[in-house]
Design an enzyme around this catalytic site. Structure first.
Site, PDB file in Angstrom:
ATOM      1  N   ARG A 160       1.538   2.017  -1.278  1.00  0.00           N
ATOM      2  CA  ARG A 160       0.320   2.754  -2.050  1.00  0.00           C
ATOM      3  C   ARG A 160       0.522   2.868  -3.591  1.00  0.00           C
ATOM      4  NH1 ARG A 160       1.818   5.755   2.745  1.00  0.00           N
ATOM      5  NH2 ARG A 160       0.153   5.761   4.284  1.00  0.00           N
ATOM      6  N   LYS A 191       3.001   9.706   2.744  1.00  0.00           N
ATOM      7  CA  LYS A 191       1.929  10.733   3.072  1.00  0.00           C
ATOM      8  C   LYS A 191       2.891  11.663   4.194  1.00  0.00           C
ATOM      9  CE  LYS A 191      -2.606   8.756   2.781  1.00  0.00           C
ATOM     10  NZ  LYS A 191      -3.917   8.421   3.452  1.00  0.00           N
ATOM     11  N   HIS A 261      -4.938  -0.782  -3.839  1.00  0.00           N
ATOM     12  CA  HIS A 261      -5.266  -0.815  -2.371  1.00  0.00           C
ATOM     13  C   HIS A 261      -5.529  -2.214  -1.640  1.00  0.00           C
ATOM     14  CE1 HIS A 261      -4.352   2.500   0.312  1.00  0.00           C
ATOM     15  NE2 HIS A 261      -5.049   2.140   1.076  1.00  0.00           N
ATOM     16  N   ARG A 264      -2.095  -3.916  -0.742  1.00  0.00           N
ATOM     17  CA  ARG A 264      -1.573  -3.584   0.491  1.00  0.00           C
ATOM     18  C   ARG A 264      -2.388  -3.862   1.653  1.00  0.00           C
ATOM     19  NH1 ARG A 264       0.925   1.407   2.539  1.00  0.00           N
ATOM     20  NH2 ARG A 264      -0.102   2.487   4.128  1.00  0.00           N
ATOM     21  N   HIS A 287       2.217   4.102   8.539  1.00  0.00           N
ATOM     22  CA  HIS A 287       1.194   4.739   9.388  1.00  0.00           C
ATOM     23  C   HIS A 287       1.666   5.601  10.249  1.00  0.00           C
ATOM     24  CE1 HIS A 287      -1.793   1.382   8.018  1.00  0.00           C
ATOM     25  NE2 HIS A 287      -1.818   2.311   7.301  1.00  0.00           N
ATOM     26  N   TYR A 296      -5.842  -4.041  11.246  1.00  0.00           N
ATOM     27  CA  TYR A 296      -5.732  -5.231  10.383  1.00  0.00           C
ATOM     28  C   TYR A 296      -5.528  -6.640  11.457  1.00  0.00           C
ATOM     29  CZ  TYR A 296      -4.566  -2.567   6.797  1.00  0.00           C
ATOM     30  OH  TYR A 296      -4.439  -1.393   5.768  1.00  0.00           O
TER      31      TYR A 296
END
Length: 322
Positions: A160, A191, A261, A264, A287, A296
């Protein structure tokens, strides 16, 4: 539109006084509730007599009129809140006794279409990083070397933008991220303050080594720890990376708006299509849920090799950089 039912006006006053909603939000509530009011009037009913079946029919009519799932969900939420309030008021005032069940309680809006993430094709991604390498070689200025290193690292490791900007030259107590130059790995804080370590391909490591040398010359007399710095010698900003990547993509001839992004997304798509290892890609992306990574699998990109080191387009590049 005709005057509102008194219940609606009372509910809007309660929202204004008790929840102190903004005028803009109250206007949105009023718009949605007036739709409910007009539907009830068309059926010759009071609001307390509206059934679950009618709510479903009215929701379906909104869909037929082309309202988006998001709009329908917002409208149903407004109606649901109104009937919950109306039941409480009826209980308090011993009125609307027939309203024993919220008619909107189990009515759901149509599912929103999931937008697939926009990613570059393998050819576009390689063209972009190779153009960045070409500019760095030709211009020989520190900003070009820095831009080349940031793009290579974004694409090589799927970071990110915030993670990229948090990387320091070497780890310290305050470091959010750092590079292990010997192991060719980058450690970042993602995150939820979850730390993860991701491999860095050989071309990206070469670009980072070149940038580190340029950076050391430029910051010879400072103690700035940030790996990527601005022209003022401070940690690079997100806006600068976004702007310079966008302009670089234009110069590379890419027919799309490229942002960090997207690099990414490209990383995830290309590695997943070649390795088919959803769990590994989930771990590299950071994630929390495998569902976030599964999107994806819907992207149709060509297959590369079977594992990260051999699969990634830039990891496969020879030591010459060609």
């Amino acid at each position: 539109m005709s005057d509102s039912f008194p219940e609606i006006e009372a509910y809007l006053r309660a929202l204004h006084v008790l929840r102190q909603l903004s005028p803009h939000t109250l206007k949105a509530y009023r718009t949605d509730l007036l739709v409910l009011q007009e539907n009830a009037r068309a059926e010759g009913l009071t609001l307390s007599k509206v059934s679950n079946a009618l709510i479903r029919r009215w929701a379906a009519s909104l869909h037929a009129k082309g309202r988006s799932p998001r709009t329908i969900a917002r409208t149903l939420s407004a109606w649901r809140g109104f009937y919950a309030w109306l039941a409480l008021e009826g209980e308090a005032q011993k009125s609307h006794s027939s309203l024993s069940v919220n008619p909107v309680s189990d009515v759901k809006a149509p599912k929103r279409n999931k937008l697939l993430p926009k990613a570059l094709s393998v050819e576009q991604a390689i063209a972009l990083v190779e153009h960045a390498a070409k500019e760095a070689k030709e211009k020989k200025d520190w900003e070009s070397y820095r831009d080349y290193a940031t793009i290579e690292l974004l694409y090589s490791s799927g970071l990110r933008l915030s993670e990229l900007l948090g990387i320091d030259v070497e780890p310290s107590r305050s470091s959010a991220g750092w590079l292990d130059w010997d192991a060719a790995e980058v450690s970042v804080l993602g995150k939820g303050n979850k730390r993860r370590t991701i491999p860095v391909g050989k071309p990206a490591m070469r670009s980072l080594q070149s940038w580190r040398e340029m950076r050391a010359q430029y910051l010879a007399n400072t103690k700035e720890l940030a790996l990527f710095i601005s022209i003022q010698g401070t940690r690079l900003s997100a806006r600068t990376v976004q702007a310079r990547l966008r302009r670089l993509a234009i110069r590379a001839g890419l027919p799309t708006h490229v942002h960090p992004h997207m690099m990414r997304h490209s990383f995830a798509s290309h590695v997943l299509q070649s390795s088919h290892d959803l769990r590994a890609v989930q771990e590299m992306l950071g994630h929390a849920s495998i569902a976030s990574t599964q999107i994806y699998t819907s992207l149709d990109f060509q297959h590369l090799a079977k594992a990260y080191d051999s699969a990634h387009p830039r990891a496969r590049a020879k030591s010459s950089g060609k």
